[in-house]
Design an enzyme around this catalytic site. Structure first.
Site, PDB file in Angstrom:
ATOM      1  N   CYS A  47     -13.595   3.353 -28.410  1.00  0.00           N
ATOM      2  CA  CYS A  47     -15.092   4.268 -28.882  1.00  0.00           C
ATOM      3  C   CYS A  47     -16.029   4.858 -27.159  1.00  0.00           C
ATOM      4  O   CYS A  47     -17.012   3.836 -26.657  1.00  0.00           O
ATOM      5  CB  CYS A  47     -15.765   3.221 -29.346  1.00  0.00           C
ATOM      6  SG  CYS A  47     -15.912   1.694 -28.360  1.00  0.00           S
TER       7      CYS A  47
ATOM      8  N   GLU B  84       3.708  -6.440   1.358  1.00  0.00           N
ATOM      9  CA  GLU B  84       3.103  -6.517  -0.361  1.00  0.00           C
ATOM     10  C   GLU B  84       3.466  -5.626  -0.908  1.00  0.00           C
ATOM     11  O   GLU B  84       2.679  -5.603  -0.854  1.00  0.00           O
ATOM     12  CB  GLU B  84       1.754  -7.291   0.015  1.00  0.00           C
ATOM     13  CG  GLU B  84       2.083  -8.677   0.847  1.00  0.00           C
ATOM     14  CD  GLU B  84       0.610  -9.086   1.329  1.00  0.00           C
ATOM     15  OE1 GLU B  84      -0.176  -8.286   0.932  1.00  0.00           O
ATOM     16  OE2 GLU B  84       0.219 -10.180   2.291  1.00  0.00           O
ATOM     17  N   PRO B  85       4.988  -5.094  -0.786  1.00  0.00           N
ATOM     18  CA  PRO B  85       4.681  -3.886  -1.538  1.00  0.00           C
ATOM     19  C   PRO B  85       4.713  -4.119  -3.238  1.00  0.00           C
ATOM     20  O   PRO B  85       4.912  -5.320  -3.530  1.00  0.00           O
ATOM     21  CB  PRO B  85       6.339  -3.462  -1.354  1.00  0.00           C
ATOM     22  CG  PRO B  85       7.208  -4.145  -0.938  1.00  0.00           C
ATOM     23  CD  PRO B  85       6.019  -5.409  -0.376  1.00  0.00           C
ATOM     24  N   GLY B  86       3.766  -3.521  -3.628  1.00  0.00           N
ATOM     25  CA  GLY B  86       3.533  -3.537  -5.584  1.00  0.00           C
ATOM     26  C   GLY B  86       3.954  -2.589  -6.228  1.00  0.00           C
ATOM     27  O   GLY B  86       5.257  -2.554  -6.710  1.00  0.00           O
ATOM     28  N   ARG B  87       3.215  -1.333  -5.923  1.00  0.00           N
ATOM     29  CA  ARG B  87       3.362  -0.351  -6.725  1.00  0.00           C
ATOM     30  C   ARG B  87       4.887   0.375  -6.041  1.00  0.00           C
ATOM     31  O   ARG B  87       5.379   1.025  -7.613  1.00  0.00           O
ATOM     32  CB  ARG B  87       2.568   1.127  -5.909  1.00  0.00           C
ATOM     33  CG  ARG B  87       1.849   1.924  -6.905  1.00  0.00           C
ATOM     34  CD  ARG B  87       1.112   3.129  -6.303  1.00  0.00           C
ATOM     35  NE  ARG B  87       0.883   2.628  -5.904  1.00  0.00           N
ATOM     36  CZ  ARG B  87      -0.640   2.545  -6.841  1.00  0.00           C
ATOM     37  NH1 ARG B  87      -1.154   2.821  -8.407  1.00  0.00           N
ATOM     38  NH2 ARG B  87      -1.567   1.333  -6.499  1.00  0.00           N
TER      39      ARG B  87
ATOM     40  N   GLY C 289       1.350  -1.128   0.231  1.00  0.00           N
ATOM     41  CA  GLY C 289      -0.016  -0.169  -0.053  1.00  0.00           C
ATOM     42  C   GLY C 289       0.998   1.120  -0.023  1.00  0.00           C
ATOM     43  O   GLY C 289       0.066   2.254  -0.669  1.00  0.00           O
TER      44      GLY C 289
ATOM     45  N   TYR D 251       0.593  -1.576 -11.752  1.00  0.00           N
ATOM     46  CA  TYR D 251      -1.390  -1.283 -12.836  1.00  0.00           C
ATOM     47  C   TYR D 251      -1.342  -0.784 -13.940  1.00  0.00           C
ATOM     48  O   TYR D 251      -2.328  -0.169 -14.241  1.00  0.00           O
ATOM     49  CB  TYR D 251      -1.785  -1.224 -11.780  1.00  0.00           C
ATOM     50  CG  TYR D 251      -1.797  -1.573 -10.222  1.00  0.00           C
ATOM     51  CD1 TYR D 251      -1.917  -2.818  -9.526  1.00  0.00           C
ATOM     52  CD2 TYR D 251      -1.008  -0.843  -8.978  1.00  0.00           C
ATOM     53  CE1 TYR D 251      -1.934  -2.591  -8.512  1.00  0.00           C
ATOM     54  CE2 TYR D 251      -1.366  -1.524  -7.844  1.00  0.00           C
ATOM     55  CZ  TYR D 251      -1.212  -2.557  -7.743  1.00  0.00           C
ATOM     56  OH  TYR D 251      -1.335  -3.466  -6.471  1.00  0.00           O
TER      57      TYR D 251
ATOM     58  N   ARG E   8      -5.629   3.641 -15.179  1.00  0.00           N
ATOM     59  CA  ARG E   8      -5.728   4.080 -14.426  1.00  0.00           C
ATOM     60  C   ARG E   8      -6.488   5.407 -14.182  1.00  0.00           C
ATOM     61  O   ARG E   8      -7.159   6.434 -13.551  1.00  0.00           O
ATOM     62  CB  ARG E   8      -4.433   4.159 -13.664  1.00  0.00           C
ATOM     63  CG  ARG E   8      -4.209   2.861 -13.997  1.00  0.00           C
ATOM     64  CD  ARG E   8      -2.447   3.141 -12.829  1.00  0.00           C
ATOM     65  NE  ARG E   8      -2.902   2.967 -11.174  1.00  0.00           N
ATOM     66  CZ  ARG E   8      -2.488   4.895 -10.584  1.00  0.00           C
ATOM     67  NH1 ARG E   8      -2.349   5.505 -11.406  1.00  0.00           N
ATOM     68  NH2 ARG E   8      -3.169   4.396  -9.200  1.00  0.00           N
TER      69      ARG E   8
END
Ligand code: LLP
Length: 411
Positions: A330, A258-261, A224, A359, A297
Site C-alpha cells: 500500500c 570484504e566483497p559482498g555484492r 564495495g 541485498y 532496492r
C-alpha cells in the site's frame, strides 16, 4: 535456468541462486589477490543464507560481519572463527562480550568511545581484544549517497589524526591488541580512482603507524566493488587488485577484502508472477506477486533490476507499451521497475528480476504481513531449497503467545 519449472515446483515469489556462479566469483576474487597473503571475508550482509555461506566456507572464505547475529551465522555455516571480523558503528556491550568469547579474528572499532568499551569489557572478562580501527579517509566514492561511507560527513570510522591517537592508546593498553587497519569507501563502486587513492592514503598512514612500532598484521580494504545492473561502467577485478597491491608495495601485511555484492549479486534471481494488468487513464501497471518488501532496492535507491518475461503463451511484441511493474503493497513507492516497454501479459506469466543475489533477501521484510519468499539454490544442475517460504504462523508466533497469555515476552 528453467524458471517456469522452478516457479511451478516452488511457487512464487522465489529467490533462486546459482551457487556454481557464487563459487566462481569467489575463486576469481581470491585469484586476483593471490600475489600476496590474503583473506577474503565475504560480507554476510549481502546475503546471509546459511547454505550459501556454507558454499563459501568450503572454499575457505572468511566473513565480514556487522552484528553478533551475523558472526553466529558465519560460525554455524562453517566459517572458521579466526577468519571472522566484526565491524559496525554501534556494537552493544552484549555483542562485544560475545565476540570476545568467540575469539574471532578481530573487532573493528569505529570510534574512541567504542574502543574504550571494548577495552573495559576485555578487562572485565580477562581477555585481550584483537582490534582494528576503521579509518575514514574522507574520499568521495562517487556512489549513491545512501551507500557512500568514506567521507567525514558519514557516520563511519574516525579520521586519521584520531586513528593515530587510538592506535597509540591501544598499543599501551593491556587489554587491547591492535592488529589491523580498516577502511571501506562505499558500495557499488564503479570508479577505481577513489579506491586507489584511499588505498595509497591508508597505506602511507600504515607505514607511519609501523614506524611507531604498532605491529599491524592486516590491511583491510573493505568491500564495495560494483556489478553491472543497467549500463553503469564497472571496475575490472584485475585493475582493482593491482591498485591495492601497488599501494601496499613494501608492506608485509595480509590483505583482507570484504566483497559482498561482487560474490553473490549476479547469481541471484527474483522470480515473480504476474497477477493482473491494470490501466488508469494515465498509466499501465503490471501487478506482480512480489513487492518492495521482497526487493527494496528499486524503491530505496532507485536501483535498476533488469528482468525477463517467461510465458507459456506467445508474447505479442507488436503490441508493446510502457508499464510500471508494481507490487501489492500500500505505497506508491512500491515498484520494481518503471516505464518499461512490455507486451500484453497474462496472469501467471513470470517476471524474473536479475542481479538480485545481493541485498535482496537480506533486506526483505514482513511489511504488510507478507511472508518472505523461499530461497532455492542451483548447484551442478540440480535445485534444492535453502530456506522454505515463510509461513503466516512464523510471523505471528511470538505475538500470538503473548496475546493468549502463554508468554510474557521476556524469555
Ligand atoms: N564491508 C563493509 C564495512 C560494508 O559496510 C559493506 C557494505 C561491505 C563490506 C560489502 O560491500 P559490497 O562489496 O557488497 O559493496 N543495501 C545496499 C548496499 C549497502 C552496503 C553496506 N555495506 C544496496 O542494496 O546497494
Amino acid at each position: 535456468m528453467d524458471f517456469l519449472t522452478l516457479a511451478y515446483k516452488y511457487k512464487t515469489p522465489l529467490y533462486v541462486y546459482d551457487l556454481d556462479k557464487v563459487k566462481n566469483q569467489f575463486l576469481n576474487f581470491k585469484q586476483a589477490f593471490n600475489a600476496r597473503k590474503n583473506l577474503i571475508c565475504y560480507a554476510l550482509k549481502a546475503n546471509s543464507n546459511l547454505s550459501l555461506i556454507n558454499t563459501l566456507a568450503k572454499l575457505d572464505s572468511g566473513a565480514d560481519c556487522v552484528s553478533i547475529g551475523e558472526v553466529k551465522r558465519a560460525i554455524l555455516a562453517g566459517i572458521k572463527k579466526y577468519k571472522i571480523i566484526f565491524s559496525g558503528v554501534g556494537k552493544s556491550d552484549e555483542e562485544i562480550t560475545e565476540a570476545l568469547e568467540l575469539d574471532i579474528l578481530f573487532i573493528n572499532a569505529e570510534s574512541k568511545q567504542e574502543l574504550k568499551r571494548i577495552e573495559s569489557i576485555a578487562k572485565q572478562t580477562k581477555k585481550i581484544a584483537r582490534i582494528s580501527i576503521r579509518v575514514n579517509p574522507n574520499i568521495d566514492a562517487k556512489t549513491h549517497p545512501y551507500i557512500s561511507t568514506g567521507l567525514h560527513e558519514n557516520k563511519f570510522g574516525v579520521d586519521m589524526q584520531s586513528a593515530s591517537e587510538l592506535y597509540l592508546y591501544a598499543k599501551n593498553s593491556s587489554f587491547l591488541n591492535p592488529v589491523g587497519i580498516h577502511f571501506h569507501l562505499g558500495s557499488q563502486l564503479s570508479d577505481l580512482e577513489p579506491i586507489s587513492s584511499a588505498a595509497q592514503k591508508i597505506a602511507d598512514f600504515t607505514r607511519s603507524l609501523l614506524a611507531l612500532k604498532i605491529d599491524l598484521k592486516f590491511f583491510d580494504i573493505g568491500g564495495g566493488i560494483g556489478i553491472v545492473y543497467d549500463d553503469e561502467k564497472t571496475i575490472k577485478l584485475y585493475d582493482y587488485a593491482q591498485a591495492i597491491l601497488n599501494a601496499l608495495k613494501g608492506l608485509d601485511l595480509t590483505i583482507i577484502c570484504e566483497p559482498g555484492r561482487y560474490i553473490v549479486g549476479e547469481s541471484g534471481f527474483l522470480v515473480t508472477k504476474v497477477l493482473y494488468e491494470k490501466y488508469t487513464d494515465k498509466k499501465r501497471f503490471v501487478i506482480i506477486d512480489a513487492a518492495m518488501n521482497d526487493l527494496i532496492r528499486p524503491s530505496l535507491y532507485g536501483a535498476i533490476h533488469k528482468f525477463k518475461v517467461y510465458s507459456q503463451n506467445k508474447l505479442d511484441k507488436t503490441k508493446e507499451s510502457l508499464a510500471d511493474v508494481v507490487g501489492p503493497i500500500c505505497e506508491s513507492g512500491d515498484y520494481l521497475a518503471k516505464n518499461i516497454l512490455l507486451p500484453p501479459l497474462s496472469s501467471g506469466d513470470l517476471i524474473v528480476f536479475e542481479n538480485a543475489g545481493a541485498y535482496g533477501y537480506s533486506m526483505a521484510s514482513n511489511y504488510n504481513t507478507r511472508r518472505r519468499p523461499a530461497e532455492i539454490g542451483i548447484e551442478h544442475g540440480s535445485d534444492r531449497i535453502l530456506k522454505r517460504r515463510e509461513k503466516f504462523e512464523d510471523m505471528i508466533a511470538d505475538e500470538l503467545k503473548i496475546l493468549k497469555g502463554e508468554s510474557d515476552g521476556f524469555e
